[in-house]
Scaffold this motif. Structure first.
Motif, PDB file in Angstrom:
ATOM      1  N   ALA B  58       0.851  -1.189   0.000  1.00 23.07           N
ATOM      2  CA  ALA B  58       0.000   0.000   0.000  1.00 23.07           C
ATOM      3  C   ALA B  58       0.885   1.237   0.000  1.00 23.07           C
ATOM      4  O   ALA B  58       1.912   1.269   0.667  1.00 23.07           O
ATOM      5  N   PRO B  59       0.494   2.239  -0.761  1.00 23.90           N
ATOM      6  CA  PRO B  59       1.315   3.444  -0.867  1.00 23.90           C
ATOM      7  C   PRO B  59       0.876   4.485   0.168  1.00 23.90           C
ATOM      8  O   PRO B  59      -0.006   4.235   0.985  1.00 23.90           O
ATOM      9  N   VAL B  60       1.492   5.649   0.086  1.00 22.98           N
ATOM     10  CA  VAL B  60       0.961   6.813   0.783  1.00 22.98           C
ATOM     11  C   VAL B  60       0.117   7.564  -0.237  1.00 22.98           C
ATOM     12  O   VAL B  60       0.492   7.675  -1.388  1.00 22.98           O
ATOM     13  N   GLY B  61      -1.023   8.041   0.194  1.00 23.77           N
ATOM     14  CA  GLY B  61      -1.935   8.721  -0.720  1.00 23.77           C
ATOM     15  C   GLY B  61      -3.326   8.137  -0.560  1.00 23.77           C
ATOM     16  O   GLY B  61      -3.648   7.534   0.468  1.00 23.77           O
ATOM     17  N   CYS B  62      -4.152   8.297  -1.604  1.00 28.63           N
ATOM     18  CA  CYS B  62      -5.560   7.899  -1.483  1.00 28.63           C
ATOM     19  C   CYS B  62      -5.722   6.390  -1.295  1.00 28.63           C
ATOM     20  O   CYS B  62      -6.740   5.943  -0.792  1.00 28.63           O
ATOM     21  N   ALA B  63      -4.727   5.602  -1.700  1.00 31.16           N
ATOM     22  CA  ALA B  63      -4.834   4.150  -1.555  1.00 31.16           C
ATOM     23  C   ALA B  63      -4.150   3.659  -0.281  1.00 31.16           C
ATOM     24  O   ALA B  63      -3.862   2.471  -0.143  1.00 31.16           O
ATOM     25  N   VAL B  64      -3.920   4.564   0.650  1.00 31.46           N
ATOM     26  CA  VAL B  64      -3.201   4.192   1.877  1.00 31.46           C
ATOM     27  C   VAL B  64      -3.973   3.149   2.700  1.00 31.46           C
ATOM     28  O   VAL B  64      -3.390   2.404   3.468  1.00 31.46           O
ATOM     29  N   PHE B  65      -5.287   3.092   2.483  1.00 30.34           N
ATOM     30  CA  PHE B  65      -6.099   2.116   3.227  1.00 30.34           C
ATOM     31  C   PHE B  65      -6.241   0.793   2.490  1.00 30.34           C
ATOM     32  O   PHE B  65      -7.060  -0.036   2.871  1.00 30.34           O
ATOM     33  N   LEU B  66      -5.488   0.602   1.453  1.00 28.77           N
ATOM     34  CA  LEU B  66      -5.636  -0.573   0.592  1.00 28.77           C
ATOM     35  C   LEU B  66      -5.639  -1.888   1.380  1.00 28.77           C
ATOM     36  O   LEU B  66      -6.352  -2.815   1.031  1.00 28.77           O
ATOM     37  N   ASP B  67      -4.832  -1.947   2.434  1.00 28.81           N
ATOM     38  CA  ASP B  67      -4.752  -3.197   3.196  1.00 28.81           C
ATOM     39  C   ASP B  67      -6.090  -3.566   3.824  1.00 28.81           C
ATOM     40  O   ASP B  67      -6.346  -4.734   4.074  1.00 28.81           O
ATOM     41  N   ARG B  68      -6.930  -2.568   4.072  1.00 27.90           N
ATOM     42  CA  ARG B  68      -8.255  -2.866   4.627  1.00 27.90           C
ATOM     43  C   ARG B  68      -9.168  -3.491   3.573  1.00 27.90           C
ATOM     44  O   ARG B  68     -10.070  -4.243   3.901  1.00 27.90           O
ATOM     45  N   PHE B  69      -8.946  -3.097   2.316  1.00 25.49           N
ATOM     46  CA  PHE B  69      -9.868  -3.513   1.255  1.00 25.49           C
ATOM     47  C   PHE B  69      -9.611  -4.951   0.803  1.00 25.49           C
ATOM     48  O   PHE B  69     -10.503  -5.610   0.302  1.00 25.49           O
ATOM     49  N   PHE B  70      -8.354  -5.386   0.946  1.00 23.64           N
ATOM     50  CA  PHE B  70      -7.979  -6.702   0.417  1.00 23.64           C
ATOM     51  C   PHE B  70      -7.939  -7.758   1.517  1.00 23.64           C
ATOM     52  O   PHE B  70      -7.732  -7.441   2.690  1.00 23.64           O
ATOM     53  N   ASN B  71      -8.095  -8.995   1.108  1.00 28.79           N
ATOM     54  CA  ASN B  71      -8.018 -10.118   2.050  1.00 28.79           C
ATOM     55  C   ASN B  71      -6.655 -10.794   2.041  1.00 28.79           C
ATOM     56  O   ASN B  71      -6.478 -11.832   2.669  1.00 28.79           O
ATOM     57  N   GLY B  80       6.639   6.639  -2.053  1.00 30.81           N
ATOM     58  CA  GLY B  80       7.589   6.452  -3.147  1.00 30.81           C
ATOM     59  C   GLY B  80       8.430   5.194  -3.069  1.00 30.81           C
ATOM     60  O   GLY B  80       9.104   4.842  -4.026  1.00 30.81           O
ATOM     61  N   ARG B  81       8.396   4.502  -1.939  1.00 32.50           N
ATOM     62  CA  ARG B  81       9.357   3.414  -1.743  1.00 32.50           C
ATOM     63  C   ARG B  81       8.797   2.031  -2.069  1.00 32.50           C
ATOM     64  O   ARG B  81       9.436   1.012  -1.802  1.00 32.50           O
ATOM     65  N   ALA B  82       7.580   1.986  -2.590  1.00 37.45           N
ATOM     66  CA  ALA B  82       6.904   0.702  -2.766  1.00 37.45           C
ATOM     67  C   ALA B  82       7.731  -0.297  -3.573  1.00 37.45           C
ATOM     68  O   ALA B  82       7.803  -1.478  -3.224  1.00 37.45           O
ATOM     69  N   CYS B  83       8.369   0.169  -4.641  1.00 41.92           N
ATOM     70  CA  CYS B  83       9.128  -0.770  -5.489  1.00 41.92           C
ATOM     71  C   CYS B  83      10.339  -1.336  -4.744  1.00 41.92           C
ATOM     72  O   CYS B  83      10.731  -2.478  -4.978  1.00 41.92           O
ATOM     73  N   ALA B  84      10.929  -0.529  -3.848  1.00 46.46           N
ATOM     74  CA  ALA B  84      12.051  -1.040  -3.044  1.00 46.46           C
ATOM     75  C   ALA B  84      11.543  -2.050  -2.022  1.00 46.46           C
ATOM     76  O   ALA B  84      12.154  -3.104  -1.813  1.00 46.46           O
ATOM     77  N   GLN B 102       0.423   2.239  -6.776  1.00 43.27           N
ATOM     78  CA  GLN B 102       1.001   3.548  -6.490  1.00 43.27           C
ATOM     79  C   GLN B 102       0.389   4.642  -7.340  1.00 43.27           C
ATOM     80  O   GLN B 102       0.045   4.421  -8.498  1.00 43.27           O
ATOM     81  N   GLY B 103       0.306   5.806  -6.766  1.00 42.28           N
ATOM     82  CA  GLY B 103      -0.164   6.965  -7.512  1.00 42.28           C
ATOM     83  C   GLY B 103       0.968   7.622  -8.275  1.00 42.28           C
ATOM     84  O   GLY B 103       2.122   7.187  -8.213  1.00 42.28           O
ATOM     85  N   ASP B 104       0.639   8.709  -8.985  1.00 40.69           N
ATOM     86  CA  ASP B 104       1.648   9.369  -9.817  1.00 40.69           C
ATOM     87  C   ASP B 104       2.648  10.170  -8.986  1.00 40.69           C
ATOM     88  O   ASP B 104       3.822  10.251  -9.336  1.00 40.69           O
ATOM     89  N   ILE B 125       8.079  -8.267 -10.249  1.00 41.18           N
ATOM     90  CA  ILE B 125       6.924  -7.778  -9.474  1.00 41.18           C
ATOM     91  C   ILE B 125       5.914  -7.158 -10.434  1.00 41.18           C
ATOM     92  O   ILE B 125       6.212  -6.933 -11.605  1.00 41.18           O
ATOM     93  N   THR B 126       4.732  -6.877  -9.903  1.00 41.26           N
ATOM     94  CA  THR B 126       3.669  -6.262 -10.690  1.00 41.26           C
ATOM     95  C   THR B 126       3.375  -4.890 -10.105  1.00 41.26           C
ATOM     96  O   THR B 126       3.151  -4.769  -8.900  1.00 41.26           O
ATOM     97  N   VAL B 127       3.394  -3.885 -10.961  1.00 45.15           N
ATOM     98  CA  VAL B 127       3.169  -2.516 -10.486  1.00 45.15           C
ATOM     99  C   VAL B 127       1.887  -1.963 -11.106  1.00 45.15           C
ATOM    100  O   VAL B 127       1.733  -1.966 -12.332  1.00 45.15           O
ATOM    101  N   ILE B 128       0.976  -1.549 -10.252  1.00 46.76           N
ATOM    102  CA  ILE B 128      -0.245  -0.885 -10.707  1.00 46.76           C
ATOM    103  C   ILE B 128      -0.045   0.602 -10.445  1.00 46.76           C
ATOM    104  O   ILE B 128       0.118   1.022  -9.292  1.00 46.76           O
ATOM    105  N   PHE B 129      -0.007   1.367 -11.516  1.00 43.99           N
ATOM    106  CA  PHE B 129       0.349   2.784 -11.445  1.00 43.99           C
ATOM    107  C   PHE B 129      -0.893   3.610 -11.781  1.00 43.99           C
ATOM    108  O   PHE B 129      -1.346   3.626 -12.924  1.00 43.99           O
TER     109      PHE B 129
END
Lengths: 350, 255, 78
Positions: B58-71, B80-84, B102-104, B125-129
């Motif tokens: 999960a990134p910082v930004g509007c998708a920061v809550f992503l972990d709540r949405f997924f099982n 910015g560090r997601a790929c690392a 990640q967002g732009d 890895i798979t990146v959703i941008f």
């Protein structure tokens, strides 16, 4: 135990591999280059992952990822590089991930130079990055001790889920000494990591995070950290005393200076001066209590550091007026000789 | 919380929430395309049957809550560090399926180095941008992808390229590298494009399962709130304006 | 019996209206109902026109729609 002649940086690397290190991420910087090179050579051969990252920022975030995935992981650098890692270290601390960070300190601030220095004491022991957190900070004064403390760093970090830092300098990194390397760790001895992200199979999902938008929730997370820190302070304080029994002047020094101070104690004793040494091994938790008890018995507690007096603040907090607390420090990578320190000592005793 | 609805007599369920999603409602603003993209990722995970071995970042930004949405398991990364972080996880446990979302601002500004180098290493890895041309969560500031002339809270008179630079075409940049396996730009402003975007996401995950390496799906998204548009207007703006600067289609595909 | 059926999860719906715009048959519209979050939720204004094509669900950013198709019309579909 195998006894070999090794350079500090290489002994640390070898001890880390023998401690079950699985993933090592780095970015080159002097004076810890030999560690990076040793890892590049040795770790892949022994089933581990070596990866040279594009930056210190990336390297520490790779450590964050590997630690989240539940393996023993480590990065190493020197002062300017450690500054760059602070963001990631803060996240690792709050996410309660174990890992080991080695800082072979050099002269600063800024680019400074590559000579031995201890100017990163505040950064290492008071948090360093943003937020209320601590690292377990271990300060070896010899190559064999460095190898020993690497193992301890991994063990304590796992036990408390707090990142551990080995804080040394280029002197220890580059000198060669006979080392008794630790036996390779039994993988079964490495504590299980039920919180790790390993795929949510047959268990609820695991989330590794340093985030909670709700103040009450974030306070809870902080309180868990603070509780852990109090437990570490109770259990893990380590220090060494040399000739403190009858000392009237107590030197306080760590790492490279701690080693030099041992010679100072010997030279002073030869002159009949009642000088002892108190050498903190854990810089955090700082050995406040034992130092306080010694301060009751001596007239003077002389702090010697390769900084403008960073540890001196902790010494004064420990002593709290029970003794005089003068200070002698060197800056810029200048390392004082035993004789030079002895001159300082003579100002207060004899 | 959603309620399990009994299948009405004589009917078959043909569309419902993917298994990979939890019951937690999305925290995105009304009409924001993030929600569509999040669901497409979940559908891909379902269809490939990889929920139990997937780790999301999960990134910082509007998708920061992503972990709540997924099982599935999740790690929250610094901005910015997601790929690392994904690199660290994937190298430690190559059997896991690791994706970042990640967002732009995250991927193409503060995380440019991490993105470029993960791509260049061909990190598997798979990146959703998600590219919506703005910093949504922080209040609508200019992003590296903001269009020339576009008003944001930090370009109140519109983005002036001479002062603020040009829209950063990071997918085109990445496509020049030897490392990546698949770089594509998609959109979700209407049904046919959503179907295509889904296919691209599936491919980006399948590439990882096949060990092909770095796959990135850029998806043009909306920010009705900060663009000050209705959701429908925002979708049309993507279709008519954004795609002019960021054309849709595959930029690299090693097959 | 209409060919399709849209069941709205009223608490997930944010009333963005994208489904209304996307529906090829004009099935959906805003209802007079508001959910707990204060959003005016959609409903099937013209259920008889629904084919169960699921375009509305596919464009819904909140996964608020479940789609059902009359069994005879599903046969042969993947």
């Amino acid at each position: 135990m195998s006894r070999v002649l090794m350079r500090g940086n290489e002994a640390i690397a070898e001890a880390a591999i023998r401690s079950g290190l699985k993933c090592y991420f780095c970015y080159p910087i002097t004076p810890q280059g030999e560690m990076v090179e040793y890892m590049a050579r040795e770790l892949p051969k022994r089933g581990g992952v070596f990866l040279q990252a594009e930056s210190e920022v990336a390297a520490i975030n790779m450590v964050y990822g590997a630690a989240a995935a539940g393996v023993r992981t480590m990065t190493s650098s020197s002062s300017p590089g450690i500054s760059l890692k602070q963001e990631g270290i803060s996240y690792i601390a709050m996410a309660r991930l174990p890992c080991v960070i080695v800082n072979m300190m050099r002269g600063g601030p800024g680019l400074g130079n590559i000579a031995p220095a201890q100017g990163d004491y505040f950064q290492a022991t008071k948090g360093g990055g943003h937020g209320d957190y601590r690292l377990i900070v271990l300060a070896p004064s010899t190559v064999p001790e460095a190898a020993e403390l690497v193992r301890l760093a991994f063990d304590l970090s796992d036990k408390y889920r707090v990142p551990a830092m080995l804080l040394a300098d280029g002197m220890i990194g580059q000198m060669m000494e006979p080392v008794e390397l630790p036996e390779p760790v039994d993988p079964d001895r490495i504590p299980p990591r039920p919180w790790a992200v390993t795929g949510a199979r047959g268990r609820p999902k695991n989330v590794v995070s340093s985030f909670d938008l709700e103040p009450e929730g974030l306070r809870e997370m902080n309180l868990v950290l603070q509780e852990t820190y109090r437990e570490i302070e109770r259990n893990e304080v380590r220090w060494e005393e040399v000739e403190t029994g009858d000392a009237e002047l107590l030197l306080v020094a760590y790492g490279t200076v701690g080693r030099i101070a041992k010679t100072v104690v010997r030279l002073a004793r030869e002159e009949g001066l009642p000088v002892g040494l108190f050498r903190p091994i854990t810089l955090w938790p700082f050995p406040y209590e034992p130092l306080r008890m010694l301060a009751e018995k001596v007239g003077t507690v002389l702090t010697v550091e390769l900084s403008a007096g960073q540890m001196w603040e902790d010494v004064r907090l420990a002593v709290e007026g029970r003794a005089e607390t003068p200070f002698y420090g060197e800056l810029g990578g200048v390392v004082p000789s035993p004789k030079r320190i002895l001159e300082e000592v003579r100002k207060y005793v004899g | 919380m959603s309620v399990e609805v009994a299948v009405p007599k004589g009917y078959t369920r043909v569309f419902s929430k993917p298994r990979a999603l939890s019951d937690a409602g999305f925290t995105y603003c009304p009409g924001c395309h993030h929600g569509i993209i999040t669901r497409l990722v979940a559908e891909a995970i379902d269809e490939l049957g990889i929920l139990e071995r997937t780790v999301g970042i999960a990134p910082v930004g509007c998708a920061v809550f992503l972990d709540r949405f997924f099982n599935c398991d999740f790690v929250q990364a610094a901005h910015g560090r997601a790929c690392a972080v994904a690199t660290g996880i994937k190298r430690a446990r190559p059997d896991l399926v690791v994706f970042t979302y990640q967002g732009d601002g995250d991927l193409a500004a503060i995380g440019t180095a991490e993105t470029v180098h993960a791509a260049n290493r061909g990190e598997n890895i798979t990146v959703i941008f998600v590219n919506n041309g703005i910093y949504g969560m922080t209040g609508g500031e200019m992003a590296p992808t903001t269009l020339p002339g576009q008003r944001t809270t930090t370009t109140p008179a519109g983005r002036e390229p001479r002062l603020h630079g040009y829209p950063l075409k990071i997918s085109e940049m990445l496509a020049q590298l030897d490392g990546p396996a698949y770089i594509t730009r998609q959109a979700v402003f209407d049904h046919p494009h959503i179907v295509k975007a889904k296919r691209a996401i599936l491919k980006a995950f399948r590439n990882q399962l096949d060990g092909k390496g770095f796959s990135l799906v850029e998806i043009l998204s909306t920010c009705p709130t900060n663009w000050r548009m209705s959701p429908a207007e925002a979708g049309r703006w993507v279709a008519e304006e954004v795609t002019e600067v960021f054309p849709l289609g595959d930029l690299k595909d090693v097959g | 019996m209409p060919k399709g059926l849209v069941i709205v999860d009223k608490e997930r719906c944010k009333g963005c209206g994208l489904c209304i715009e996307a529906c090829p048959f004009g099935v959906l519209d805003f209802s007079s109902e508001y959910n707990a979050s204060g959003y005016r939720v959609v409903h099937m204004a013209h259920p008889e026109k629904c084919t169960g094509c699921a375009v509305c669900a596919n464009v819904c950013p909140d996964v608020a729609l479940e789609i059902y198709r009359e069994e005879s019309s599903v046969r042969g579909a993947a």
